[in-house]
Design a protein around this motif. Structure first.
Motif, short mmCIF file in Angstrom:
data_model
loop_
_atom_site.label_atom_id
_atom_site.label_comp_id
_atom_site.label_asym_id
_atom_site.label_seq_id
_atom_site.Cartn_x
_atom_site.Cartn_y
_atom_site.Cartn_z
N UNK A 67 0.83 -1.21 0.00
CA UNK A 67 0.00 0.00 0.00
C UNK A 67 0.86 1.26 0.00
N UNK A 68 1.94 1.22 0.76
CA UNK A 68 2.84 2.37 0.82
C UNK A 68 3.47 2.64 -0.55
N UNK A 69 3.86 1.57 -1.23
CA UNK A 69 4.47 1.74 -2.55
C UNK A 69 3.50 2.41 -3.52
N UNK A 70 2.23 2.06 -3.45
CA UNK A 70 1.23 2.66 -4.35
C UNK A 70 1.04 4.13 -4.05
N UNK A 71 1.04 4.49 -2.78
CA UNK A 71 0.88 5.90 -2.42
C UNK A 71 2.10 6.72 -2.84
N UNK A 72 3.28 6.17 -2.65
CA UNK A 72 4.49 6.88 -3.04
C UNK A 72 4.56 7.06 -4.54
N UNK A 73 4.11 6.06 -5.29
CA UNK A 73 4.10 6.16 -6.74
C UNK A 73 3.20 7.28 -7.20
N UNK A 74 2.15 7.56 -6.44
CA UNK A 74 1.23 8.64 -6.78
C UNK A 74 1.70 10.00 -6.26
N UNK A 75 2.86 10.03 -5.58
CA UNK A 75 3.44 11.29 -5.15
C UNK A 75 3.11 11.72 -3.74
N UNK A 76 2.50 10.85 -2.93
CA UNK A 76 2.15 11.21 -1.55
C UNK A 76 3.33 10.98 -0.61
N UNK A 77 3.34 11.75 0.48
CA UNK A 77 4.24 11.49 1.60
C UNK A 77 3.47 10.71 2.65
N UNK A 78 4.18 9.84 3.36
CA UNK A 78 3.55 9.03 4.39
C UNK A 78 4.41 9.07 5.65
N UNK A 79 3.80 9.46 6.77
CA UNK A 79 4.49 9.45 8.05
C UNK A 79 4.12 8.16 8.79
#
Length: 875
Positions: A67-79
């Motif tokens: 899930x994190x990889x998909x969000x990062x691919x879309x340009x989001x930051x995740x804490x």
């Protein structure tokens, strides 16, 4: 809990907060809605029946990486907010804190990275007071970083477009990013405005740099006279500290980019030549990368990309690389064995980074073990094959890292679990203490039975039994009738109607060991794993040296494999300007269509032929010849072989291209505006050693405007520094009259044959101009309706009859001395059609009646003298 959540979220407003609750990462409020939308997961509510419902979404902890990889691919930051204390020991609410901020450019996990592509974090700063700026970029997963200063702001943005970093740090403020510059950024680039004082302050940047690089003076990093570059590097360090919550200790020693050592391929040329992606923006067949990539390892693939972006422009590294490629090219068996050995090598650069930053998992160390296992065999292969001097020098410095492999081999199990806290990581015989704990954890029941047997034998109590309950734990049980035989040191615990229960110090000690053995074993294995990881982190410089060595070997064998597969040849490079290619082919077209379907072409550029004007119909292959020439030069200066029977290449410092037609609606630029912008860059930046390929200059405007611009461009290219090496494809046949008028300009055309009313594309580059464009015939081949084609032919005949004289006058005017620099051209005459005089009609009749084939030279002279007397006198 919500108070804790909101207080943490307040510190990271621009990131999605993954809040650990049990076995899940939960998101709330707007973060939950975003995650549900982007990840296609269920959006629920913490209190669905309450009017003030709180949106909630979550993902399992064990599968969060996907899930994190998909969000990062879309340009989001995740804490990532983890539990930082043991829930079993917590009093009240479990303490939580953000342990890491994931961003598109700072990921380390393989799931979020392309093995053979770089993921750059860049920082750009422009100082209006000094009219100087800088661009720096870092590949966080490998630790490589560099940058440069420039007096040209446009040049910095060109490099941003060329590098395409995932994140670009800029100084926050109204003048930080010019409006027109935004359009240069691809959609995949995330702009990250940062407070200028906190991130781009020079004094703070210098302090961060000296600390991170463990030096005391900027002179060591060649940054004493580069303040703007130091600001950018400081911004990168500050951003990494903010997101990783630790110092970036893994970054390599910094060195500014030396652009003078490399052939520069700007972003426009990279796109036009389809080096990495096709013109439609997609990867795969149709790009040079897809045609030539035969690398095995991730490091070799990234080195190939680097060399494609920055080929050499110095003779020594080119010749050294050629020698290496030839070494593998000429020995098929060695090349195949080398490739097979490299298949066992993982990504040493990224593995060592994860180890150095404490982010490695057990599979990283097993991957490192597997990579190191084959190093002695590979060295033996290369040493036995009589390597060239440069490779022999590398083999002399070869490091098998035998001590690291031995430690990993002795310590790690064959198939460790994915986590470092569940045990099963370390071989039981690695340490005596671990051996004992593993023996207890795995063979506890046998030890209890052995103790029972020992007590039975020692005290002659064959009826002695071993029991267990939750209250007393393990105990010895004797029948009541035999209780008098119990040894005195036994401790009675319980008396029942028909038996007595006892414990001994030895039984209690063994029981305590059994109860804690698994927990102690897991804790000890975790401790040993961390110690091993620290040992591997200390070996990072050695690992990086071998990563570079293996990348080079992979790069050389990959180019050799490509050359062998497509029957390429070793080019000759020299310091002159001549460029000669015999039977050259386009490497990408050949890879897609097959060698048998491609027609090779010869090409010469020398002192007498600096500018080739290439004419011919559409679809004949003009653009292919232009592109293949540029690609052959790039491949040659990468040190590789080239698709030609023979090639002699005078070193090139830059390749410029103006190919194809496209608009840029985001900037409000038409196709013609884009064309002129790219042409302007070429005319301003090209040097004597550049190679320029131009396709259809001036086609986006009115005919005479376009012809005038194309004409002026040719004149300028021919006049500068004795003529720049240029391939100029055009449909303006009027330009072919420049041969003989301007030194160094020569005509070529792509041959076409007419047969039975059809046109046949011969795909051969031949000297001389094309006789016509065949545009209507190409339209017919493209499927334009017959009625349109027929009408076009009628109109073409009319235009050719009426416009011939006007076109001739136009060419005559453009070629007259008034075109010298600084002089205005005379006004063009109008398309006047004067009345035909009687004398002209009489001369025309005489010419029509003349039998040229049977005219003798004497008769011809007599006739010419007679005509001059009759019609050649002044009016």
């Amino acid at each position: 809990m919500f108070e804790q959540y909101l207080s943490i979220k307040e510190q990271y407003p621009d990131a999605l907060l993954f809040y650990r609750m049990g076995d899940f990462y939960e998101l709330f409020f707007e973060d939950a809605e975003t995650a549900a939308r982007e990840l296609s997961i269920t959006l629920t509510s913490r209190n669905p029946n309450d009017a003030s419902r709180i949106p909630m979404a979550g993902v399992p902890h064990h599968s969060a990486k996907d899930y994190l990889a998909r969000l990062l691919e879309k340009g989001y930051k995740v804490a990532i907010c983890d539990q930082v204390e043991d829930p079993r020991q917590a009093k009240g609410l479990v303490k939580r804190a953000v342990t890491r901020v994931l961003t598109p450019a700072t990921v380390l996990e393989d799931e979020s990275l392309d093995a053979k592509e770089e993921t750059f974090l860049a920082a750009l700063f422009w100082n209006d007071r000094t009219d100087t700026g800088a661009l720096a970029w870092a590949e966080f997963s490998t630790g490589e970083w560099t940058g440069f200063e420039s007096k040209k702001e446009q040049e910095l943005w060109q490099w941003v477009h060329k590098l395409r970093p995932r994140e670009l740090l800029i100084a926050d403020g109204p003048a930080a990013l010019h409006k027109e510059m935004r359009a240069f950024l691809d959609e995949g680039i995330s702009l990250v405005p940062m407070p200028a004082k906190a991130y781009f302050d020079h004094a703070a940047a210098v302090a961060r740099l000296l600390k991170a690089q463990r030096v005391t003076d900027l002179a060591v990093l060649d940054l004493t006279d580069k303040p703007e570059l130091a600001r950018c590097l400081g911004a990168i360090l500050a951003y990494l500290e903010h997101t990783q919550l630790q110092e970036a200790t893994h970054l390599a020693p910094f060195a500014p980019l030396d652009r003078s050592r490399h052939l520069l391929v700007d972003e426009i040329t990279e796109r036009n030549l389809e080096l990495f992606v096709r013109l439609d923006g997609k990867k795969g067949p149709g790009s040079l990368w897809h045609a030539i990539d035969r690398t095995i390892t991730p490091m070799g693939g990234r080195l190939l990309r680097q060399r494609m972006r920055q080929p050499w422009r110095e003779m020594t590294p080119i010749l050294d690389t050629q020698a290496m490629v030839a070494f593998f090219h000429d020995q098929d068996g060695l090349r195949q064995e080398t490739a097979q050995a490299l298949k066992a090598v993982g990504d040493l650069e990224r593995l060592s980074t994860r180890v150095c930053l404490g982010r490695s998992m057990p599979r990283d160390l097993t991957g490192l073990r597997q990579s190191l296992a084959g190093l002695p065999h590979l060295r033996g292969l290369l040493t036995a094959a009589a390597p060239p001097p440069a490779l022999a020098k590398l083999l002399d410095r070869w490091d098998d890292l035998g001590d690291c492999f031995d430690l990993l081999h002795r310590a790690l199990t064959d198939s460790p679990p994915p986590t470092i806290t569940d045990g099963g990581l370390i071989r039981p015989d690695f340490q005596p203490e671990l051996t004992e704990l593993a023996d207890l954890a795995d063979h506890g029941e046998e030890k209890l039975k052995a103790l029972l047997a020992a007590e039975q034998a020692a005290h002659a109590l064959p009826r002695l039994k071993l029991g267990y309950n939750r209250v007393f734990g393990h105990y010895f049980e004797l029948p009541a009738a035999a209780s008098k035989q119990a040894p005195a040191h036994w401790e009675r615990r319980q008396t029942l109607a028909n038996c007595e229960r006892y414990v001994t110090a030895e039984l209690k000690s063994l029981e305590q060991k059994l109860l804690s053995a698994t927990e102690q074993r897991n804790a000890l294995e975790h401790k040993i794993f961390l110690e091993i990881r620290d040992r591997m982190a200390q070996a990072r410089p050695r690992l990086l040296f071998m990563a570079d060595a293996l990348a080079g070997i992979d790069y050389w064998q990959g180019l050799a494999e490509t050359a062998r597969r497509w029957d390429w040849t070793r080019p000759t490079l020299h310091d002159g300007l001549a460029l000669r290619i015999i039977a050259g082919r386009h490497p990408v077209v050949e890879a897609v269509q097959g060698a048998s379907s491609f027609i090779p072409n010869d090409l010469d550029l020398d002192d007498d032929r600096r500018i080739l004007l290439i004419t011919g119909p559409n679809m004949a292959g003009k653009s292919t010849v232009l592109r293949q020439t540029a690609l052959i030069v790039l491949l040659a200066q990468m040190g590789g072989y080239v698709p030609a029977r023979e090639a002699r290449i005078g070193l090139v410092d830059r390749v410029f291209s103006r190919v194809g037609a496209s608009d840029n609606l985001a900037q409000g630029r038409s196709t013609f505006m884009v064309e002129m912008t790219e042409t302007a860059r070429i005319l301003r930046q090209a040097t004597r050693r550049s190679l320029v390929i131009l396709d259809e200059i001036g086609r986006g405007t009115a005919t005479f405007d376009g012809l005038a611009l194309a004409w002026a461009v040719v004149e300028d290219l021919a006049r500068r520094q004795g003529g720049l090496r240029t391939l100029f494809a055009t449909h303006y046949h009027e330009l072919t009259s420049l041969e003989g008028r301007i030194p160094g300009v020569r005509n070529c055309n792509i041959a076409v044959k007419e047969y039975g009313g059809e046109i046949i594309f011969l795909r051969r580059l031949v000297p001389g101009p094309a006789d016509k464009s065949y545009g209507v015939e190409v339209a017919r081949l493209a499927g334009v309706p017959p009625r349109v084609v027929h009408r076009a032919r009628e109109l073409l005949q009319i235009l050719e009859k009426q416009g011939g004289e006007g076109r001739a006058r136009f060419v005559e005017q453009m070629a007259c001395p008034a075109m010298l620099p600084g002089m205005e051209p005379p006004p063009l005459p109008g398309p006047a059609a004067p009345a035909v005089s009687p004398q002209a009609l009489e001369l025309r009749k005489a010419l029509q009646a003349l039998d040229v084939e049977h005219l003798t030279p004497v008769q011809a002279l007599t006739l010419l003298h007679d005509w001059k007397q009759r019609w050649g006198k002044p009016d």
